[in-house]
Write an enzyme that holds these catalytic residues in place. Sequence first.
Site, short mmCIF file in Angstrom:
data_model
loop_
_atom_site.label_atom_id
_atom_site.label_comp_id
_atom_site.label_asym_id
_atom_site.label_seq_id
_atom_site.Cartn_x
_atom_site.Cartn_y
_atom_site.Cartn_z
N TYR A 25 0.86 -1.19 0.00
CA TYR A 25 0.00 0.00 0.00
C TYR A 25 0.89 1.24 0.00
O TYR A 25 1.98 1.23 0.61
CB TYR A 25 -0.92 -0.01 1.23
CG TYR A 25 -1.87 1.18 1.32
CD1 TYR A 25 -2.88 1.35 0.39
CD2 TYR A 25 -1.75 2.11 2.35
CE1 TYR A 25 -3.75 2.43 0.46
CE2 TYR A 25 -2.62 3.19 2.44
CZ TYR A 25 -3.62 3.35 1.50
OH TYR A 25 -4.47 4.42 1.58
N TYR A 56 2.70 6.31 7.57
CA TYR A 56 2.71 5.09 6.76
C TYR A 56 3.90 5.07 5.82
O TYR A 56 4.93 4.48 6.13
CB TYR A 56 1.39 4.94 5.98
CG TYR A 56 1.18 3.52 5.52
CD1 TYR A 56 0.52 2.60 6.32
CD2 TYR A 56 1.71 3.06 4.31
CE1 TYR A 56 0.37 1.27 5.92
CE2 TYR A 56 1.56 1.75 3.92
CZ TYR A 56 0.90 0.86 4.72
OH TYR A 56 0.78 -0.44 4.32
N THR A 73 -9.27 -2.99 7.10
CA THR A 73 -8.76 -4.30 7.49
C THR A 73 -8.35 -4.26 8.95
O THR A 73 -8.20 -3.20 9.54
CB THR A 73 -7.55 -4.71 6.63
OG1 THR A 73 -6.44 -3.83 6.94
CG2 THR A 73 -7.87 -4.60 5.13
#
Length: 391
Positions: free
Chosen positions: A227, A237, A273
């Site tokens: 991702y 991230y 998720t």
Amino acid sequence: MTQRVIKPVGRGFLFLDSHPTGCARIVRDMAAQVEPRTPERRTALVIGSSSGYGLATTIAGLARYGVDGIGISFEKAATARRTASAGWYRTAETAALAEELGRSWTFVNADAFADTTKDEVLDLIAARLGGIDHLIYSVAAPRRVDPRNGETYQSALKTIGTPYSTKSLAFDDGEPVLQEVPIDVATDDEIAQTVKVMGGEDWARWIVALQERDLLKPGFNTVALTYIGSDLTGRIYRQGSIGAAKADLEQTAVQLAKDGVTAMTSVNGAAVTQASSAIPGIGLYVSLLHKVRGLETPVQQSISLWDQLTGEAPLDLDDEGRIRLDRWELTDDVQSAVRAQWESATQDNIAEVADTTWFFSEVRRLYGFDVPNVEYDAEAEVDIPWPTTTA
């Protein structure tokens, strides 16, 4: 046999129990999104097959192309106090789906990092499949024990360089709460350990082990799911400790792409998720993205992935050789609209600018709750056995 009424009891985004009927229904709903193609026997190993994109890839390959294969996950059985994990129930239903479709699947419940697991799975591949055409690597784990030295590595959710804080979404009794969450700076050791857990080392060890046993079929290809996401979440991230691991994953693909191996990373779009919901800022971002544009489901993206891996559709690669399944998310107009909502979000308006109700329901669905047409006041059987091999 143990039946009882199961309620969603937990804290934050973590729930203590999972609902077997709800988990089974989710698998069937995912399969219903797939339009079958005429199957040409293909075989696959999916590492991380019980949740998130690994589950979606397993179901899409099975239902669209009739793929035979082996799935690996690490799930918990039911106990006297708790249900089995959601992935346990989803795997049981995926096996039932495979049997109905007449496909051969074996699901292994074990630590994918362990050499004993690799030995067991390679033996199964040799005996039941004769080799594999595809390997999907979709592992999201908080820690890894290196089988060569016994050392345990722990991943870290931290930024790199300077301290950082981000807006983040939490819930109090189901009501959305907008928070400002500080993110610590990762040490060099924490970055290195995160790379050890979430980077490409274990993926490469699987490929080498398969090569040594001569279990890669001609035309074999492999992808590791990854991702990138938005600049809004980049500091925690892609530019954080996780990002260092993802960069290592991509470099591993380059190193693996030799000796008849086609190796790539597949950049998936945003989704709710169990792994992503634990990352500060991601829940808010996904809620805003859903409000602005809606999301392409993991199954929809996995269908596109399989079409590309099988040659039914051309590879959609970026300049770095990565398959891009996330283009819908990162268009300028979508990101501009999400950024505007992000910057305007306050505690007073969070329920209006973001799809918070949808997001909280999606988190509950990860555990089999909030699934339509499931009677949650009825007793459900929790002692579902781990599936045997389907044929």
